[in-house]
Design a protein around this motif. Structure first.
Motif, PDB file in Angstrom:
ATOM      1  N   ASP A   7       0.704  -1.407   0.138  1.00 14.51           N
ATOM      2  CA  ASP A   7       0.130   0.504   0.395  1.00 14.51           C
ATOM      3  C   ASP A   7       1.046   1.491  -0.536  1.00 14.51           C
ATOM      4  O   ASP A   7       0.196   1.987  -0.777  1.00 14.51           O
ATOM      5  CB  ASP A   7      -1.237   0.101   1.601  1.00 14.51           C
ATOM      6  CG  ASP A   7      -2.294  -0.644   1.309  1.00 14.51           C
ATOM      7  OD1 ASP A   7      -1.791  -1.744  -0.415  1.00 14.51           O
ATOM      8  OD2 ASP A   7      -3.113  -0.990   1.840  1.00 14.51           O
ATOM      9  N   HIS A  15      -0.012  -4.851  -6.214  1.00 17.96           N
ATOM     10  CA  HIS A  15      -1.339  -5.902  -5.876  1.00 17.96           C
ATOM     11  C   HIS A  15      -1.434  -7.026  -6.745  1.00 17.96           C
ATOM     12  O   HIS A  15      -2.336  -7.926  -5.715  1.00 17.96           O
ATOM     13  CB  HIS A  15      -2.675  -4.931  -5.419  1.00 17.96           C
ATOM     14  CG  HIS A  15      -2.432  -4.128  -4.259  1.00 17.96           C
ATOM     15  ND1 HIS A  15      -1.602  -3.346  -3.596  1.00 17.96           N
ATOM     16  CD2 HIS A  15      -3.461  -4.747  -2.686  1.00 17.96           C
ATOM     17  CE1 HIS A  15      -1.336  -2.810  -2.879  1.00 17.96           C
ATOM     18  NE2 HIS A  15      -2.405  -3.101  -2.055  1.00 17.96           N
ATOM     19  N   HIS A  59       0.387  -9.279   3.023  1.00 14.36           N
ATOM     20  CA  HIS A  59      -0.330  -8.099   3.051  1.00 14.36           C
ATOM     21  C   HIS A  59      -1.332  -8.559   1.275  1.00 14.36           C
ATOM     22  O   HIS A  59      -2.746  -8.785   1.521  1.00 14.36           O
ATOM     23  CB  HIS A  59       0.134  -6.914   2.758  1.00 14.36           C
ATOM     24  CG  HIS A  59      -0.789  -5.735   1.834  1.00 14.36           C
ATOM     25  ND1 HIS A  59      -0.643  -4.476   2.911  1.00 14.36           N
ATOM     26  CD2 HIS A  59      -1.347  -5.105   0.611  1.00 14.36           C
ATOM     27  CE1 HIS A  59      -1.880  -4.203   1.973  1.00 14.36           C
ATOM     28  NE2 HIS A  59      -1.926  -4.449   1.436  1.00 14.36           N
ATOM     29  N   ASP A  94      -5.543  -8.988   1.561  1.00 17.61           N
ATOM     30  CA  ASP A  94      -6.354  -8.745   0.996  1.00 17.61           C
ATOM     31  C   ASP A  94      -6.889  -9.311  -0.297  1.00 17.61           C
ATOM     32  O   ASP A  94      -8.178  -8.980  -0.410  1.00 17.61           O
ATOM     33  CB  ASP A  94      -5.332  -7.135  -0.546  1.00 17.61           C
ATOM     34  CG  ASP A  94      -4.847  -6.059   0.865  1.00 17.61           C
ATOM     35  OD1 ASP A  94      -5.646  -5.954   1.591  1.00 17.61           O
ATOM     36  OD2 ASP A  94      -3.980  -5.389  -0.005  1.00 17.61           O
ATOM     37  N   HIS A 149     -10.706  -7.780  -0.182  1.00 16.94           N
ATOM     38  CA  HIS A 149     -10.987  -7.080  -1.483  1.00 16.94           C
ATOM     39  C   HIS A 149     -11.948  -8.122  -2.387  1.00 16.94           C
ATOM     40  O   HIS A 149     -12.421  -9.376  -1.660  1.00 16.94           O
ATOM     41  CB  HIS A 149     -10.124  -7.028  -2.760  1.00 16.94           C
ATOM     42  CG  HIS A 149      -9.046  -5.588  -2.075  1.00 16.94           C
ATOM     43  ND1 HIS A 149      -7.645  -5.507  -2.447  1.00 16.94           N
ATOM     44  CD2 HIS A 149      -8.813  -5.921  -0.358  1.00 16.94           C
ATOM     45  CE1 HIS A 149      -7.652  -4.566  -1.984  1.00 16.94           C
ATOM     46  NE2 HIS A 149      -7.375  -4.972  -0.265  1.00 16.94           N
TER      47      HIS A 149
HETATM   48 ZN   LIG Z   1      -3.142  -3.452  -0.004  1.00 21.16          ZN
END
Ligand SMILES: [Zn+2]
Length: 212
Positions: free
Chosen positions: A30, A65, A99, A103, A107
């Motif tokens: 991020d 990502h 991470h 995510d 997400h």
């Molecule tokens: Zn992220």
């Protein structure tokens, strides 16, 4: 995911890595995403109530990502950390990659597996109460392990973790229940400031506590 990312960082910090190093590692994707959005390498837009938890349509972020790039950044960070500190690179690499895992759970399917490949995401953000509970459970579990593994050098060692946790909780709740940001650029700028403040507070915790 937001503050839940910090749970694994806190859980392994103390002896081998500093808390603030872990804080940067778990948010590295991020921390890269924010300037990439600001200069137009990656793209996002604000769509009110895009998920039940926030307003982010993260439709283009392959360099930070995607699964393949998350692995690349994890390896780069791990080797760089070993070159700098002589040990702890595997931990840092695993934290960077954690991470992507979290995510992926939270997400909507917006995480490309590779450039132009299918997008993955289990969509926990569409269940706000559960999503927020998971964030806080991860954060608090990690900090309980950290506080057990370290001891306070003085009153600062008690105050600093409390200040850090309150700041994290406030940011999480504003993110989940506050109004949408004005633009993706505004969200990216806020993210950079927030990650900087959290890392600085973690540095304060490191300075005021020592491994048992
Ligand atoms: Zn992220």
């Amino acid at each position: 995911m937001f503050v839940g990312h910090y749970g694994p960082a806190a859980a392994v910090a103390g002896k081998r890595i500093k808390l603030w190093h872990g804080f940067v590692a778990v948010q590295l994707l991020d921390i890269l995403w924010a300037p990439f959005v600001l200069v137009g390498i990656e793209h996002a837009r604000i769509v009110e109530n895009f998920t039940a938890s926030n307003h982010f349509d993260l439709y283009h972020m392959p360099y930070t990502h995607s699964l393949v790039m998350a692995l690349v950044w994890s390896l780069v960070a791990g080797f760089a950390y070993n070159a700098w500190r002589k040990c702890g690179g595997a931990i840092i690499g695993a934290l960077v990659f954690s991470h992507w895992i979290f995510d992926f759970i939270t997400h909507k399917p917006d995480l490309e597996l590779w450039f132009g490949g299918p997008k993955a995401g289990l969509g926990l953000w569409d269940h706000r109460t559960i999503a927020v509970s998971v964030e806080f459970a991860l954060l608090l579990a990690g900090f309980m392990i950290f506080l057990k593994a370290t001891k306070s050098k003085g009153v600062g060692g008690v105050i600093a973790p409390v200040v850090l946790l309150v700041a994290l909780a406030a940011a999480q709740l504003v993110g989940n229940f506050g109004p949408p940001p004005g633009s993706a650029a505004e969200a990216a700028q806020t993210a950079i400031i927030a990650y900087g403040v959290f890392a600085a507070l973690a540095f304060w915790v490191d300075a005021s506590r020592t491994a048992k």
